[in-house]
Design a protein around this motif. Sequence first.
Motif, PDB file in Angstrom:
ATOM      1  N   VAL B  38       0.839  -1.199   0.000  1.00 42.00           N
ATOM      2  CA  VAL B  38       0.000   0.000   0.000  1.00 42.00           C
ATOM      3  C   VAL B  38       0.877   1.253   0.000  1.00 42.00           C
ATOM      4  CG1 VAL B  38      -1.674   1.359   1.328  1.00 42.00           C
ATOM      5  CG2 VAL B  38      -1.994  -1.103   1.082  1.00 42.00           C
ATOM      6  N   ARG B  39       1.927   1.236   0.835  1.00 43.83           N
ATOM      7  CA  ARG B  39       2.824   2.396   0.894  1.00 43.83           C
ATOM      8  C   ARG B  39       3.526   2.626  -0.447  1.00 43.83           C
ATOM      9  NH1 ARG B  39       3.053   4.555   5.780  1.00 43.83           N
ATOM     10  NH2 ARG B  39       2.485   3.204   7.528  1.00 43.83           N
ATOM     11  N   ARG B  40       3.900   1.533  -1.097  1.00 43.57           N
ATOM     12  CA  ARG B  40       4.583   1.659  -2.383  1.00 43.57           C
ATOM     13  C   ARG B  40       3.679   2.235  -3.464  1.00 43.57           C
ATOM     14  NH1 ARG B  40       8.118  -3.786  -3.664  1.00 43.57           N
ATOM     15  NH2 ARG B  40       9.528  -3.538  -1.901  1.00 43.57           N
ATOM     16  N   HIS B  41       2.409   1.852  -3.447  1.00 39.15           N
ATOM     17  CA  HIS B  41       1.537   2.178  -4.584  1.00 39.15           C
ATOM     18  C   HIS B  41       0.510   3.264  -4.309  1.00 39.15           C
ATOM     19  CE1 HIS B  41       3.113  -1.034  -7.096  1.00 39.15           C
ATOM     20  NE2 HIS B  41       3.124  -1.792  -6.024  1.00 39.15           N
ATOM     21  N   ALA B  66     -10.481   1.221  -3.401  1.00 38.01           N
ATOM     22  CA  ALA B  66      -9.724   0.374  -4.327  1.00 38.01           C
ATOM     23  C   ALA B  66      -8.689  -0.470  -3.565  1.00 38.01           C
ATOM     24  CB  ALA B  66      -9.034   1.234  -5.378  1.00 38.01           C
ATOM     25  N   LEU B  67      -8.008   0.143  -2.605  1.00 39.88           N
ATOM     26  CA  LEU B  67      -6.965  -0.583  -1.865  1.00 39.88           C
ATOM     27  C   LEU B  67      -7.580  -1.665  -0.964  1.00 39.88           C
ATOM     28  CD1 LEU B  67      -4.713   2.504  -1.126  1.00 39.88           C
ATOM     29  CD2 LEU B  67      -4.021   0.496  -2.457  1.00 39.88           C
ATOM     30  N   VAL B  68      -8.725  -1.372  -0.378  1.00 38.95           N
ATOM     31  CA  VAL B  68      -9.402  -2.383   0.442  1.00 38.95           C
ATOM     32  C   VAL B  68      -9.907  -3.532  -0.441  1.00 38.95           C
ATOM     33  CG1 VAL B  68     -11.413  -2.814   1.921  1.00 38.95           C
ATOM     34  CG2 VAL B  68      -9.986  -0.802   2.337  1.00 38.95           C
ATOM     35  N   THR B  69     -10.455  -3.165  -1.613  1.00 38.72           N
ATOM     36  CA  THR B  69     -10.891  -4.187  -2.567  1.00 38.72           C
ATOM     37  C   THR B  69      -9.714  -5.076  -2.975  1.00 38.72           C
ATOM     38  OG1 THR B  69     -12.604  -2.720  -3.409  1.00 38.72           O
ATOM     39  CG2 THR B  69     -12.000  -4.564  -4.826  1.00 38.72           C
ATOM     40  N   ALA B  70      -8.568  -4.456  -3.170  1.00 45.42           N
ATOM     41  CA  ALA B  70      -7.372  -5.221  -3.552  1.00 45.42           C
ATOM     42  C   ALA B  70      -7.037  -6.252  -2.465  1.00 45.42           C
ATOM     43  CB  ALA B  70      -6.194  -4.278  -3.772  1.00 45.42           C
TER      44      ALA B  70
END
Lengths: 190, 192
Positions: B38-41, B66-70
């Motif tokens: 998450v920090r990287r993207h 989007a990040l939670v979905t990922a």
Amino acid sequence: MAVDPSDVHDRLPCANSVDALLRHLVSGALTEHESACRYCRDQAEELRPLVTAVRRSEERRVTAPPGLVSDVMRVVRAERRGGRSIVLDGSGPGGTEVRESAVAALLRASVDAVPGVVVGRCRIEQTARGVVVRATVRVGLDRPIPEAAEAARSTMRALVEEQLGLPVVRVDLDVVDVRDDAGRDRLRPW
Amino acid sequence: MCTGGPTRSPTRGAHALSEGVLVERAQDGDDRAFEVLVRRHQDTVYRIALRILREPADARDAAQEALVTAWRKLPELADTESFAAWLNRIVGRRALNVLRARRPETPIEGGERITAAAPGPAAEAFAGDLREALHDALSELPPAQRVCWILREMEGLGYEEIAGIVDATPTAVRGRIHRARTHLVEALESWR
């Protein structure tokens, strides 16, 4: 919805695509043809304000707002995938179980001490005869693979036996990659 | 004890790990590995959402969703090395859905062209910055055209990749990009 056969009208008379030309104009890397061709030059003049606008837009570096990571991770941790538990031996009354994910984290960390081996996936299964570990590993090129794998295997075995007090039936390692950086970014050589 | 393992932090050195290793660990349910991803993207994910939605608050919400979905769908990702492209697809789709919900009117597709009515956005933009003029012109486009254009010309995605995000064929994507560009060139004509 009607499909636009834009392949045709997105091409200049010289057969170059306007999309490619625009991308090259924005990046500043024109092909030899584009620098010389009059159709491309005319089109480039047409696109000039747009190219400048896209470049100005790209100059502005966008960073994520503060707190995004912690908000995401709060949700993620609240719905952490359950996973199975490993039951430890004990005299009771009462029992002790350790989450598979916690054991996997310990196993991965233990292999951090083994040069040239990095653990990716790590699954632990408890059988009547003891624990079965299955893991994917990336191995460095600086020593023979069997030797590296054996070092990782004995480290993982020792951790399960000594920290969990459980017998180990098998440690299966799947070497998914062999390379000189063994799954680590070059930023931090080991 | 020959490992020295249990006293070491499980995240020690995690930032130095490659994408493939981190994705495999996160697929196993290792949330610390996922946090590193998450920090990287996060900047790219937020930037894509912001470029499509323009409203920072909406972009933040879309990026977070989007990040939670990922995280939820991560076990389904077969090629762990394609994590970044997969994540771009999730945020692109999410932002497009928000955009569509925001503009319930029928998107103008085909040969129709939208003209900015003076003294509307175009006139205001003239006094402002060229970048703002581009953004204003982009917001006059139908959602799918806007998203196709941004993903292609500002994020550098391929037609196939964009087609997967907007649920269209690569040919339709090319058509939308062409129409978007035609509109943008006209909208910026006064900046010549």
